[in-house]
Each structure stands twice: as structure tokens, then as C-alpha cells.
Design an enzyme around this catalytic site. Structure first.
Site, PDB file in Angstrom:
ATOM      1  CB  SER A  12      -1.028   0.092   1.469  1.00 13.13           C
ATOM      2  OG  SER A  12      -0.500  -0.275   2.410  1.00 13.13           O
ATOM      3  CD  GLU A  14       1.076   8.062   4.824  1.00 11.73           C
ATOM      4  OE1 GLU A  14       0.648   7.299   5.626  1.00 11.73           O
ATOM      5  OE2 GLU A  14       1.753   8.932   5.320  1.00 11.73           O
ATOM      6  CG  ASP A 105       1.524  14.859  14.889  1.00 12.89           C
ATOM      7  OD1 ASP A 105       2.032  14.071  15.500  1.00 12.89           O
ATOM      8  OD2 ASP A 105       2.059  14.884  13.752  1.00 12.89           O
ATOM      9  CG  PHE A 212      10.198  13.802   7.494  1.00 11.52           C
ATOM     10  CD1 PHE A 212       9.613  14.973   7.677  1.00 11.52           C
ATOM     11  CD2 PHE A 212      10.194  13.191   6.277  1.00 11.52           C
ATOM     12  CE1 PHE A 212       8.972  15.689   6.705  1.00 11.52           C
ATOM     13  CE2 PHE A 212       9.571  14.048   5.327  1.00 11.52           C
ATOM     14  CZ  PHE A 212       9.103  15.164   5.323  1.00 11.52           C
ATOM     15  CG  HIS A 262       1.705   1.798   4.532  1.00  8.33           C
ATOM     16  ND1 HIS A 262       0.332   1.889   3.758  1.00  8.33           N
ATOM     17  CD2 HIS A 262       1.736   3.182   4.997  1.00  8.33           C
ATOM     18  CE1 HIS A 262      -0.042   3.377   3.789  1.00  8.33           C
ATOM     19  NE2 HIS A 262       0.652   3.962   4.526  1.00  8.33           N
TER      20      HIS A 262
END
Length: 281
Positions: A12, A14, A105, A212, A262
């Protein structure tokens, strides 16, 4: 550990909602290339405090209409029961059947999450409102959530999400396969049997990855950090090294029984496609 005889391993991908017309055009191209891999679904992120709510909805509906399932992120932060109920109804009307339910967040300056404090409360509300209409994915943190008071408390929080009705989990990205396998063993010892899919972050540049990772608590092992720092501004070498490293990580995870992968694509197709090509050799 999950069974190594897993013949239904699926991928998958994102995306984040594009902010400009150029970004939207790029995402159309990226989506078309990744759709050729016949993924299980595409997920679409939800900005801090719901800042991309409308763009997330538009992106999800556009993807769904192209024939592959889309899974919108839903966040607790700045959400109310009234607006979540309306969003769920909208998604149902557009044939969306998957949701990624997250705490989210807090934007800078926001002191309270809203009516939902934790993701398990959001999962429970979705189940209460829609029954089994949605397949609900939640987040998992093999290296422990950065805001958790302890590893034990973090696992209890994950267990609460599963007990509230989650169907599957997607992990934060990591570069230490042992962290994932230990987490899977811990789940099995505690009777948690839902699929837990490793989240994969391709390595294309060091500064972005470091930023990140600082924000989300993903660990960059010292040896890896030093190796990436050693390449300096040689982006081609960083990408070649990153491709080899992440491809090997993915292969080890799949060989160890991971139910799929993913990919956090950052709205790019080339890094993810290069990894997938390596896995097919």
C-alpha cells in the site's frame, strides 16, 4: 513471529494532499505509476489539526473513482463527534471502506486535542456510528511512541486501539528489523492477531530524513546516520545506498512473515518503484 508462509503479502502507498496545482498534477502522475503495482490501497494523510481536511477528502474521492481503494486518515486533533460523524457519512456515500484512525499531532499553540483524546476513542466512535462498514487501520510504534511515558504504557495504548475495533495496524517507519519482530512477538504473547504492516520510508536525502525522524521519533541508528553524513552533498550516492539498505530491510521483513509493506511515498514514485523492482528479482 508471524508465519513465513504468507502468500498474500500486499503493498500500500501513502500520499499527502497536494497544496498547489503543480502538486496535484504531479500526484496524478505518481498515482498512475504506482497504481500499476496493483496495491491493496492508497492512504491519504490529514494535516495537523485537520488543516487539510477538504483536500484530503477531494484526494481520497479522486483516487477511489480511479478504481483502487483509498483510505483517508482521520485525526482526533481538532475533531468533534459532529464533524467526524459528517465525514464518515460522506465517505460512506462515496464508497470509501477503509479508514486510518490516528490521534494526530497538535499544531503549535493548540493545547487540547478536542473531543477525542486518544485514537482508541476515535476507533470506538467509528465502530459505534458505522458498525463494520469501515476497515480501520491504526498506528503502531515498534520503537515506542516519542510521547509515551514508557514502552509498557505505549503497548497498552496500542492494545486499547485493537480492543476498540481496529482491523489492522501500520507501523511508524524504522530501519531496525529486530524492533518490528520483537513488537510482533509481544503482540502474539498478548493475544493480538491483527495484521501489523511495516511502514517503509525510502531514503533519498539525509536532511529531510533526519528532520522527519526527529519529529516522529523514528530511530536512525548511529552507524546509518554516520554513513549518510559521510556522503555529504553526494545525493546520487545517498540514493544508491538508501535503495540497497531499504530493499534489504523490506526483503527481510517479508521473509520474516510481514503481511505486506506500506510505503511513505512523499508523493514520489521512483524511490518506491526502485525498491519494489529489487524485491521482484
Amino acid at each position: 513471529m508471524q508465519s513465513k508462509e504468507n502468500h498474500s503479502q500486499q503493498f500500500s502507498f501513502e500520499f499527502y494532499p497536494p497544496k498547489t496545482e503543480g502538486g496535484a498534477t504531479n500526484l496524478q502522475l505518481v498515482h498512475a505509476k504506482l497504481a500499476e503495482q496493483n496495491p491493496e490501497f492508497f492512504s491519504v494523510t490529514f494535516g495537523a489539526g485537520g488543516s487539510t481536511r477538504d483536500k484530503t477528502f477531494d484526494t481520497v474521492v479522486d483516487i477511489q473513482q480511479k478504481g483502487i481503494s483509498a483510505a483517508p486518515h482521520l485525526s482526533c486533533v481538532a475533531s468533534t463527534k459532529v464533524n467526524i460523524r459528517a465525514i464518515l457519512k460522506n465517505y460512506q456515500e462515496h464508497g470509501i471502506s477503509k479508514i486510518v484512525a490516528l490521534r494526530g499531532d497538535l499544531p503549535s499553540g493548540m493545547m487540547s486535542a478536542g473531543e477525542f483524546r486518544y485514537a482508541n476513542e476515535l476507533v470506538a466512535f467509528i465502530r459505534q456510528e458505522t458498525g463494520d462498514d469501515f476497515q480501520i487501520h491504526v498506528a503502531a510504534y515498534p520503537e515506542v511512541h516519542p510521547q509515551a511515558s514508557s514502552a509498557t504504557e505505549d503497548f497498552k495504548n496500542f492494545k486499547r486501539k485493537v480492543e476498540a475495533g481496529a482491523n489492522a495496524a501500520i507501523t511508524q517507519y524504522f530501519y531496525n528489523a529486530e524492533a518490528y519482530f520483537y513488537f510482533i512477538d509481544l503482540c502474539e504473547k498478548n493475544g493480538i492477531t491483527i495484521p501489523i504492516v511495516p511502514g517503509i520510508m525510502p531514503i533519498t536525502q539525509y536532511a529531510q530524513l533526519f528532520r522527519f525522524s526527529e519529529m516522529c521519533g523514528a530511530d536512525i541508528p548511529r552507524w546509518l546516520r554516520k554513513r549518510l553524513e559521510g556522503f555529504g552533498d553526494d545525493r546520487a550516492s545517498i540514493q544508491a545506498f538508501g535503495l540497497d539498505l531499504v530493499s534489504n530491510l523490506c526483503q527481510r521483513l517479508l521473509d520474516g512473515g510481514a503481511p505486506g509493506l506500506h510505503f511513505y511515498t512523499m508523493n514520489q514514485s521512483a524511490p518506491t518503484l526502485a525498491i519494489l523492482e529489487n524485491l521482484q528479482r
